[in-house]
Design an enzyme around this catalytic site. Sequence first.
Site, PDB file in Angstrom:
ATOM      1  N   ASP A 118      -7.939  18.853 -14.054  1.00  0.00           N
ATOM      2  CA  ASP A 118      -8.226  17.500 -14.529  1.00  0.00           C
ATOM      3  C   ASP A 118      -7.831  17.467 -16.005  1.00  0.00           C
ATOM      4  OD1 ASP A 118      -9.353  15.202 -15.597  1.00  0.00           O
ATOM      5  OD2 ASP A 118     -11.083  15.252 -14.256  1.00  0.00           O
ATOM      6  N   TYR A 168     -17.199  16.392 -15.480  1.00  0.00           N
ATOM      7  CA  TYR A 168     -17.598  14.991 -15.428  1.00  0.00           C
ATOM      8  C   TYR A 168     -18.621  14.808 -14.297  1.00  0.00           C
ATOM      9  CZ  TYR A 168     -17.381  10.065 -14.263  1.00  0.00           C
ATOM     10  OH  TYR A 168     -17.730   8.783 -13.954  1.00  0.00           O
ATOM     11  N   LYS A 204      -8.578   6.552 -19.137  1.00  0.00           N
ATOM     12  CA  LYS A 204      -8.909   7.102 -20.441  1.00  0.00           C
ATOM     13  C   LYS A 204      -7.678   7.087 -21.351  1.00  0.00           C
ATOM     14  CE  LYS A 204     -12.887   7.497 -18.505  1.00  0.00           C
ATOM     15  NZ  LYS A 204     -12.814   7.923 -17.162  1.00  0.00           N
ATOM     16  N   ARG A 255       0.856  -1.199   0.000  1.00  0.00           N
ATOM     17  CA  ARG A 255       0.000   0.000   0.000  1.00  0.00           C
ATOM     18  C   ARG A 255       0.889   1.245   0.000  1.00  0.00           C
ATOM     19  NH1 ARG A 255      -1.192   1.821   4.555  1.00  0.00           N
ATOM     20  NH2 ARG A 255      -1.910  -0.103   5.520  1.00  0.00           N
TER      21      ARG A 255
HETATM   22  C1  LIG Z   1     -12.758  14.038 -16.945  1.00  0.00           C
HETATM   23  C2  LIG Z   1     -12.882  12.904 -15.979  1.00  0.00           C
HETATM   24  N1  LIG Z   1     -12.350  13.014 -14.752  1.00  0.00           N
HETATM   25  C3  LIG Z   1     -12.432  12.019 -13.843  1.00  0.00           C
HETATM   26  C4  LIG Z   1     -13.103  10.849 -14.122  1.00  0.00           C
HETATM   27  C5  LIG Z   1     -13.212   9.772 -13.073  1.00  0.00           C
HETATM   28  O1  LIG Z   1     -12.298   8.763 -13.312  1.00  0.00           O
HETATM   29  P1  LIG Z   1     -12.534   7.205 -12.969  1.00  0.00           P
HETATM   30  O2  LIG Z   1     -13.741   6.765 -13.747  1.00  0.00           O
HETATM   31  O3  LIG Z   1     -11.259   6.571 -13.407  1.00  0.00           O
HETATM   32  O4  LIG Z   1     -12.761   7.127 -11.506  1.00  0.00           O
HETATM   33  C6  LIG Z   1     -13.666  10.668 -15.394  1.00  0.00           C
HETATM   34  C7  LIG Z   1     -14.387   9.434 -15.724  1.00  0.00           C
HETATM   35  O5  LIG Z   1     -15.057   9.339 -16.738  1.00  0.00           O
HETATM   36  C8  LIG Z   1     -13.553  11.730 -16.341  1.00  0.00           C
HETATM   37  O6  LIG Z   1     -14.094  11.644 -17.568  1.00  0.00           O
END
Ligand SMILES: Cc1ncc(COP(=O)(O)O)c(C=O)c1O
Length: 379
Positions: A174, A102, A199, A49
């Site tokens: 992000d 998101y 992604k 961890r």
């Molecule tokens: C722009 C964006 N940020 C964060 C996330 C969250 O990531 P995760 O699905 O890997 O938890 C997503 C998920 O689709 C996303 O599109």
Amino acid sequence: MSNGFETLAIHAGQEPDPVTGAVVPPIYATSTYKQDGVGGLRGGYEYSRSANPTRTALEEALAAVEGGVRGMAFASGLAAEDTLLRTVCKPNDHVVIPNDAYGGTYRLFSKVHERWGLHYDPVPLGDLDAVAAAMTQKTKLIWVETPTNPLLGIADIAALAQLAHENDALLVVDNTFASPYLQQPLALGADVVVHSTTKYVGGHSDVVGGALIAADKGLGDELAYHQNAMGGVAGPFDAWLTLRGLKTLGVRMDRHCDNAERVVDLLLAHPRVTQVLYPGLDEHPGHEAAAKQMKRFGGMVSFRVDGGEQEAVDICNRTKLFTLGESLGGVESLIEHPGRMTHASAAGSPLEVPADLVRLSVGIETVDDLLADLTQALG
Ligand SMILES: Cc1ncc(COP(=O)(O)O)c(C=O)c1O
């Protein structure tokens, strides 16, 4: 000598194994490590961890490609986001968030952190005056997504970093949609980059993961402390897959962009399409900022159709090569209806998305096949 992006993606943190010469970091499927006498750790490893060599390789590579001092890999993007928020915020603090983000990120603020006393205001981040007006004495950070999911909105990272810092707040970006190949937020003044590595970084739709990359050692150390204390780490198999994906990010992104540009041309010329949302278009309100801070404009394209929600849903159901599914950024093309799928949790909130919206994650298949599929689905 400083190395280029692709060189870092392939080599940073990935020296050949000192024992065998293996050129790919092994999957260290171990929870614990033999100590040479009490406290005699080999290379700092005691428990997976806290640290695992496969994860370390990924974390060093991520830090290198984002130009940060410390990278941390998590079990998912949301685990990374939660760790960040609980590291830098406490009850009664305030954050400025995008009014288009998101849905899962919005849900994290509205349904999880708000219950613990973290206040937030959704603001159109393209409007700097609105962001400045939303800042309070208690604002700890401005949360930026650019381009946004799913409306492909653009925020000016450098301008927002300046605004955040003038107010003693942090700027978090992000960078999931752009990926570090197209956009480097830390070089523009951001303090922390967030990724859903699920992604483009992973890139093959075969692993869920997240990352934080810090610009500064102090904050990086604090985040790493919380990563261990909270425990949402990436396992070694997931870290290995994500690292494999990262190596080809540059070539994949270029093909995603090439194909997306052709898809945009097709959509613009189609009579059923009422609006195409793509930051590469001159008429996009964020085009100037996007052109300043992005190398190219990415593989995500959204569009609106006449015929409303039902027509948008029908188009999603009619494609054959574009697979109907959530997520994005993989080699295969995906189509979805954000209102009913990825952003259903934002229904009735300030982040609700238009019902006639369709989102495409344009993959790297033969582009003529993608265009033919969209043509038949649009009818
Ligand atoms: C722009 C964006 N940020 C964060 C996330 C969250 O990531 P995760 O699905 O890997 O938890 C997503 C998920 O689709 C996303 O599109």
